[in-house]
Design a protein around this motif. Structure first.
Motif, short mmCIF file in Angstrom:
data_model
loop_
_atom_site.label_atom_id
_atom_site.label_comp_id
_atom_site.label_asym_id
_atom_site.label_seq_id
_atom_site.Cartn_x
_atom_site.Cartn_y
_atom_site.Cartn_z
N GLU A 1 5.43 78.55 85.08
CA GLU A 1 4.80 77.63 86.01
C GLU A 1 3.28 77.85 86.03
O GLU A 1 2.82 78.97 86.01
CB GLU A 1 5.42 77.90 87.39
N THR A 2 2.54 76.76 86.11
CA THR A 2 1.10 76.85 86.27
C THR A 2 0.79 77.03 87.76
O THR A 2 1.65 76.79 88.61
CB THR A 2 0.39 75.58 85.77
N PHE A 3 -0.45 77.42 88.07
CA PHE A 3 -0.83 77.53 89.48
C PHE A 3 -0.75 76.16 90.16
O PHE A 3 -0.37 76.05 91.32
CB PHE A 3 -2.23 78.13 89.64
N ASP A 4 -1.09 75.10 89.43
CA ASP A 4 -0.98 73.76 90.00
C ASP A 4 0.46 73.45 90.37
O ASP A 4 0.75 72.94 91.46
CB ASP A 4 -1.51 72.73 89.01
N GLU A 5 1.39 73.78 89.49
CA GLU A 5 2.81 73.55 89.77
C GLU A 5 3.29 74.40 90.93
O GLU A 5 4.08 73.95 91.76
CB GLU A 5 3.64 73.82 88.51
N LEU A 6 2.82 75.64 90.99
CA LEU A 6 3.17 76.53 92.10
C LEU A 6 2.71 75.92 93.42
O LEU A 6 3.49 75.82 94.38
CB LEU A 6 2.53 77.90 91.93
N LEU A 7 1.46 75.51 93.50
CA LEU A 7 0.93 74.96 94.75
C LEU A 7 1.65 73.67 95.14
O LEU A 7 1.93 73.44 96.31
CB LEU A 7 -0.58 74.74 94.62
N GLU A 8 1.97 72.86 94.14
CA GLU A 8 2.72 71.63 94.43
C GLU A 8 4.11 71.96 94.99
O GLU A 8 4.56 71.38 95.97
CB GLU A 8 2.85 70.79 93.17
N ARG A 9 4.77 72.95 94.37
CA ARG A 9 6.10 73.37 94.84
C ARG A 9 6.03 73.89 96.26
O ARG A 9 6.85 73.54 97.12
CB ARG A 9 6.68 74.44 93.90
N MET B 1 -1.12 87.28 96.05
CA MET B 1 0.08 86.78 96.73
C MET B 1 0.63 85.56 96.01
O MET B 1 1.85 85.43 95.81
CB MET B 1 -0.24 86.44 98.19
N LEU B 2 -0.26 84.66 95.60
CA LEU B 2 0.19 83.47 94.87
C LEU B 2 0.79 83.86 93.53
O LEU B 2 1.81 83.30 93.12
CB LEU B 2 -0.98 82.49 94.67
N GLN B 3 0.16 84.80 92.84
CA GLN B 3 0.67 85.26 91.55
C GLN B 3 2.09 85.81 91.69
O GLN B 3 2.93 85.58 90.83
CB GLN B 3 -0.26 86.34 90.97
N SER B 4 2.36 86.51 92.80
CA SER B 4 3.70 87.07 92.98
C SER B 4 4.74 85.98 93.25
O SER B 4 5.93 86.19 93.02
CB SER B 4 3.70 88.09 94.12
N LEU B 5 4.30 84.81 93.73
CA LEU B 5 5.22 83.71 93.99
C LEU B 5 5.40 82.79 92.77
O LEU B 5 6.36 82.04 92.69
CB LEU B 5 4.70 82.86 95.16
#
Length: 64
Positions: A23-31, A14-18
């Motif tokens: 973007e890194t996973f860290d940047e994704l989670l921060e966003r 799910m996170l990968q699809s977002l």
């Protein structure tokens, strides 16, 4: 500093699809954390709340 966070395979998908391509996973989670808006309790007027209650009531009745 680095921290590992364990997530299930489903959650990772799910996170990968977002996640954006650049973007890194860290940047994704921060966003995602920054974009989450807190619920403003009592934000609806009484009139808006009544309309929402009626809409939910009619929706539920349609499934009976």
């Amino acid at each position: 500093m680095s921290t590992s966070i364990r997530v299930s395979d489903d959650t990772k998908q799910m996170l990968q699809s977002l996640k954006r391509d650049d973007e890194t996973f860290d940047e994704l989670l921060e966003r995602l954390a920054q974009s989450e808006q807190p619920i403003d309790i009592g934000a609806w007027s009484e009139e808006d709340a009544d309309r929402a209650r009626e809409a939910v009531k009619h929706s539920r009745e349609s499934f009976e």
